[in-house]
Design a protein around this motif. Structure first.
Motif, short mmCIF file in Angstrom:
data_model
loop_
_atom_site.label_atom_id
_atom_site.label_comp_id
_atom_site.label_asym_id
_atom_site.label_seq_id
_atom_site.Cartn_x
_atom_site.Cartn_y
_atom_site.Cartn_z
N GLY A 99 -20.00 9.48 5.02
CA GLY A 99 -19.33 9.58 6.32
C GLY A 99 -20.28 9.94 7.44
N THR A 100 -21.36 10.67 7.11
CA THR A 100 -22.33 11.04 8.14
C THR A 100 -23.00 9.82 8.74
N ILE A 101 -23.26 8.81 7.91
CA ILE A 101 -23.90 7.59 8.43
C ILE A 101 -23.05 6.99 9.53
N TYR A 102 -21.73 6.98 9.32
CA TYR A 102 -20.84 6.34 10.30
C TYR A 102 -20.67 7.17 11.57
N ARG A 103 -21.11 8.42 11.54
CA ARG A 103 -21.09 9.20 12.78
C ARG A 103 -22.24 8.78 13.69
N TYR A 104 -23.28 8.22 13.11
CA TYR A 104 -24.44 7.78 13.89
C TYR A 104 -24.46 6.26 14.10
N SER A 129 -21.87 2.87 13.62
CA SER A 129 -20.47 2.52 13.36
C SER A 129 -20.30 1.54 12.22
N SER A 130 -21.35 0.82 11.85
CA SER A 130 -21.27 -0.14 10.75
C SER A 130 -22.67 -0.39 10.21
N LYS A 131 -22.73 -1.05 9.07
CA LYS A 131 -24.04 -1.39 8.50
C LYS A 131 -24.78 -2.34 9.44
N ASP A 132 -24.08 -3.27 10.06
CA ASP A 132 -24.74 -4.20 10.99
C ASP A 132 -25.39 -3.46 12.16
N VAL A 133 -24.70 -2.47 12.70
CA VAL A 133 -25.26 -1.67 13.80
C VAL A 133 -26.52 -0.95 13.32
N LEU A 134 -26.46 -0.40 12.13
CA LEU A 134 -27.63 0.29 11.56
C LEU A 134 -28.79 -0.68 11.36
N VAL A 135 -28.52 -1.83 10.79
CA VAL A 135 -29.58 -2.82 10.53
C VAL A 135 -30.23 -3.25 11.84
N ASN A 136 -29.45 -3.51 12.85
CA ASN A 136 -30.01 -3.97 14.11
C ASN A 136 -30.84 -2.89 14.80
N GLN A 137 -30.40 -1.65 14.74
CA GLN A 137 -31.18 -0.56 15.32
C GLN A 137 -32.50 -0.42 14.59
N LEU A 138 -32.45 -0.48 13.27
CA LEU A 138 -33.66 -0.39 12.47
C LEU A 138 -34.60 -1.56 12.76
N PHE A 139 -34.04 -2.75 12.85
CA PHE A 139 -34.84 -3.93 13.14
C PHE A 139 -35.57 -3.80 14.46
N ARG A 140 -34.87 -3.36 15.50
CA ARG A 140 -35.49 -3.25 16.83
C ARG A 140 -36.60 -2.20 16.84
N GLU A 141 -36.35 -1.07 16.19
CA GLU A 141 -37.39 -0.03 16.17
C GLU A 141 -38.62 -0.48 15.39
N GLN A 142 -38.40 -1.14 14.26
CA GLN A 142 -39.54 -1.56 13.44
C GLN A 142 -40.27 -2.75 14.04
N ARG A 143 -39.58 -3.62 14.75
CA ARG A 143 -40.25 -4.73 15.43
C ARG A 143 -41.16 -4.20 16.53
N GLN A 144 -40.69 -3.21 17.27
CA GLN A 144 -41.51 -2.61 18.32
C GLN A 144 -42.72 -1.89 17.71
N PHE A 145 -42.49 -1.21 16.61
CA PHE A 145 -43.56 -0.51 15.91
C PHE A 145 -44.64 -1.51 15.48
N LYS A 146 -44.22 -2.65 14.97
CA LYS A 146 -45.18 -3.68 14.55
C LYS A 146 -45.96 -4.21 15.74
N ARG A 147 -45.28 -4.49 16.84
CA ARG A 147 -45.97 -5.00 18.02
C ARG A 147 -47.04 -4.02 18.49
#
Length: 201
Positions: free
Chosen positions: A52-57, A59-77
Motif C-alpha cells: 500500500g505504501t507504493i500506491y501512496r507515492y 498511483s499505479s505501476k505505469d506511473v512508477l515505470v514512467n517516473q523511473l524511466f525519466r529519471e534513469q534516461r536523464q541519468f544516462k544522458r
C-alpha cells in the motif's frame, strides 16, 4: 520506571526516504524480470515497504515505470554527455562517448538493462516519449552535421547510422552479459574502430 520498547520480531527497519527506496527497488527488479513480470508485492518486499505504501507515492505501476524511466534516461544522458569537450574532432568525441558507454553499462548495469528493455514500450506515456525524442534529437542532428561536412558517410540516413552503431554496442554487451563471450579492452577498442569505420564509410 519506563520499560524500553523492543522492536517486534521481523519488523522492517524504518526507511526515511521511501520514495527513493521504491524507485531503487523498481530499477533492480524491473531490470531483472521486466516490468510485466514483477508483481507489486514482490517490488514492495524488495523496497522494504508495504504494498500500500507504493500506491501512496505512485498511483499505479505505469506511473512508477514512467517516473523511473525519466529519471534513469536523464541519468544516462548526464553520464554520457556532460562535460564532453566539443572542441574535439569527430573521431575523438566518438571514441570518448564509446568509452563512457562501456563504463556506464558496467558500473550501472540495472539502469542500462532497464532502459534497453523499455524503449518504445506501449506503457510509456507521452512525457516519457517526448524525453526520448529530446535525448536522440541532438545526436541525430550531430550525425547530419558530420554528414554535411563529409566526415560521415551520406548514403544512409543519420537515424539509420546511429541505430547501427548503438545496435552493435548493445549486442556486444548483451553477449557478454549472457556469458557468450568475455570482452577484453582490446576487443572493445577494436569494436570502436570498426564502428567508426562503418560511420565514415
Amino acid at each position: 520506571m519506563t520499560t524500553p520498547t523492543r522492536p517486534k520480531p521481523n519488523a522492517r527497519p524504518r526507511i526515511k526516504d521511501k520514495r527513493s527506496a521504491i524507485l531503487r527497488a523498481a530499477l533492480a527488479v524491473f531490470a531483472e524480470g521486466g516490468v510485466n513480470g514483477v508483481p507489486m508485492p514482490a517490488l514492495a518486499n524488495k523496497a522494504g515497504v508495504g504494498t500500500g505504501t507504493i500506491y501512496r507515492y505512485f498511483s499505479s505501476k505505469d506511473v512508477l515505470v514512467n517516473q523511473l524511466f525519466r529519471e534513469q534516461r536523464q541519468f544516462k544522458r548526464d553520464l554520457l554527455f556532460d562535460g564532453l569537450d566539443r572542441t574535439l574532432d569527430a573521431e575523438a568525441q566518438f571514441r570518448l562517448v564509446w568509452q563512457r558507454m562501456i563504463r556506464y553499462s558496467r558500473e550501472h548495469p540495472d539502469t542500462y538493462r532497464f532502459l534497453e528493455m523499455q524503449d518504445h514500450r506501449p506503457y510509456l506515456d507521452s512525457e516519457s516519449r517526448q524525453l526520448e525524442q529530446r535525448f536522440f534529437a541532438p545526436l541525430v542532428s550531430q550525425y547530419r552535421d558530420y554528414q554535411a561536412q563529409g566526415v560521415y558517410r551520406s548514403d544512409l540516413r543519420a537515424e539509420v547510422l546511429m541505430a547501427m552503431v548503438w545496435g552493435c554496442f548493445a549486442n556486444l554487451i548483451k553477449c557478454e552479459r549472457e556469458g557468450l563471450l568475455t570482452l577484453e579492452q582490446a576487443d572493445l577498442d577494436a569494436a570502436c574502430t570498426t564502428c567508426w569505420s562503418m560511420l565514415t564509410g
